[in-house]
Scaffold this motif. Structure first.
Motif, mmCIF file in Angstrom:
data_model
loop_
_atom_site.group_PDB
_atom_site.id
_atom_site.type_symbol
_atom_site.label_atom_id
_atom_site.label_comp_id
_atom_site.label_asym_id
_atom_site.label_seq_id
_atom_site.Cartn_x
_atom_site.Cartn_y
_atom_site.Cartn_z
ATOM 1 N N HIS A 14 8.990 9.849 -14.456
ATOM 2 C CA HIS A 14 7.699 9.165 -14.641
ATOM 3 C C HIS A 14 7.728 8.314 -15.917
ATOM 4 O O HIS A 14 7.232 7.189 -15.932
ATOM 5 C CB HIS A 14 6.547 10.160 -14.719
ATOM 6 N N GLN A 17 9.696 5.185 -15.080
ATOM 7 C CA GLN A 17 8.969 4.230 -14.236
ATOM 8 C C GLN A 17 7.836 3.543 -14.993
ATOM 9 O O GLN A 17 7.614 2.341 -14.848
ATOM 10 C CB GLN A 17 8.421 4.901 -12.974
ATOM 11 N N ARG A 18 7.138 4.310 -15.807
ATOM 12 C CA ARG A 18 6.026 3.726 -16.566
ATOM 13 C C ARG A 18 6.549 2.773 -17.646
ATOM 14 O O ARG A 18 5.939 1.740 -17.907
ATOM 15 C CB ARG A 18 5.153 4.831 -17.153
ATOM 16 N N SER A 21 7.723 -0.467 -15.744
ATOM 17 C CA SER A 21 6.657 -1.207 -15.062
ATOM 18 C C SER A 21 5.467 -1.550 -15.953
ATOM 19 O O SER A 21 4.730 -2.484 -15.653
ATOM 20 C CB SER A 21 6.136 -0.384 -13.875
ATOM 21 N N SER A 26 2.475 6.695 -12.565
ATOM 22 C CA SER A 26 3.751 6.650 -11.855
ATOM 23 C C SER A 26 3.685 7.612 -10.683
ATOM 24 O O SER A 26 3.161 8.719 -10.810
ATOM 25 C CB SER A 26 4.886 7.061 -12.803
ATOM 26 N N THR A 28 6.226 9.303 -7.658
ATOM 27 C CA THR A 28 7.579 9.454 -7.126
ATOM 28 C C THR A 28 7.606 10.604 -6.143
ATOM 29 O O THR A 28 6.817 11.551 -6.253
ATOM 30 C CB THR A 28 8.627 9.639 -8.238
ATOM 31 N N LEU A 57 11.236 -1.176 -7.830
ATOM 32 C CA LEU A 57 10.018 -0.614 -8.409
ATOM 33 C C LEU A 57 8.887 -1.629 -8.261
ATOM 34 O O LEU A 57 9.032 -2.791 -8.635
ATOM 35 C CB LEU A 57 10.250 -0.281 -9.880
ATOM 36 N N THR A 59 4.799 -2.504 -8.948
ATOM 37 C CA THR A 59 3.593 -2.199 -9.713
ATOM 38 C C THR A 59 2.422 -2.772 -8.937
ATOM 39 O O THR A 59 2.439 -3.934 -8.535
ATOM 40 C CB THR A 59 3.646 -2.812 -11.118
ATOM 41 N N ALA A 141 2.866 2.532 -10.505
ATOM 42 C CA ALA A 141 4.262 2.211 -10.192
ATOM 43 C C ALA A 141 4.729 3.116 -9.056
ATOM 44 O O ALA A 141 4.596 4.345 -9.135
ATOM 45 C CB ALA A 141 5.143 2.413 -11.415
ATOM 46 N N ASN A 143 7.874 3.273 -5.611
ATOM 47 C CA ASN A 143 9.061 2.618 -5.061
ATOM 48 C C ASN A 143 8.642 1.702 -3.907
ATOM 49 O O ASN A 143 7.546 1.822 -3.360
ATOM 50 C CB ASN A 143 10.140 3.631 -4.665
ATOM 51 N N ILE A 169 16.036 0.495 -8.233
ATOM 52 C CA ILE A 169 15.744 1.604 -9.148
ATOM 53 C C ILE A 169 17.031 2.210 -9.718
ATOM 54 O O ILE A 169 17.082 2.477 -10.920
ATOM 55 C CB ILE A 169 14.826 2.639 -8.479
#
Length: 185
Positions: A14, A17-18, A21, A26, A28, A57, A59, A141, A143, A169
């Motif tokens: 997380h 991803q954060r 993005s 986040s 997942t 990824l 957003t 965010a 996938n 990713i």
């Protein structure tokens, strides 16, 4: 247990991803058991094993109501048995276990009542220290597969896409890790 209490690797994912993005939240999926995160000395093959899909990824902007629905959908995958244990809810997806339907949400906290019926379990959803408002919009965010809005997660397909990465990713993960630790062959 990981689905209820989380896992350091999921928390780290997380964070990744954060950071990539800039999103507030986040999302997942449940990683397969054999993935197990990253070892102390990371190699390229470890990254590919940890996230072996070529998604990018995405957003997006989503309403609080849509995010809450996504959380409820994820929590509906689990059922509480009479002995108190949680397991996959075969009454929601009859005759098949579908672990890929369970998502983890980072950047939010919430209360889940397992004794409540599916789709009425989640309450007290916070983004940071603020109570999530149904009519407010948040950046999320996810996938690229989840962003398509395939059943049962139509709310992602209905959200407004703000941007998507050019790199997959796994490539983003490799770059993210390289900036923080040494990766060998």
């Amino acid at each position: 247990d990981v689905m209820i209490h989380g896992h350091p690797y999921v928390d780290w994912f997380h964070t990744f991803q954060r950071a990539i993005s800039g999103a507030q939240i986040s999302v997942t999926e449940l990683f397969f058991n054999e993935a197990g995160g990253l070892p102390q000395h990371v190699k390229r093959k470890d990254i590919l094993r940890a996230y072996g899909r070529d998604n990018v990824l995405v957003t997006m902007s989503m309403s609080g109501a849509a995010i809450k629905l996504a959380i409820e959908e994820s929590m509906a995958v689990l059922a509480q048995h009479p002995n108190g244990q949680l397991d996959y809810a075969l009454n929601v997806y009859p005759n098949t276990l579908q672990p890929y339907q369970f998502d983890f949400f980072g950047g939010v906290t919430y209360t889940c009542r397992w004794d409540a019926p599916a789709y009425a379990r989640v309450s007290n959803v916070y983004v940071g220290n603020e109570l999530m408002r149904d009519d407010a919009y948040y950046t999320v965010a996810v996938n690229s597969y989840r962003a398509l809005g395939n059943a049962p997660y139509a709310m992602y397909g209905e959200a407004t896409e703000l941007r998507r990465t050019a790199e997959t990713i796994p490539v983003l993960l490799e770059t993210f890790v390289k900036e923080r630790v040494a990766i060998s062959g």
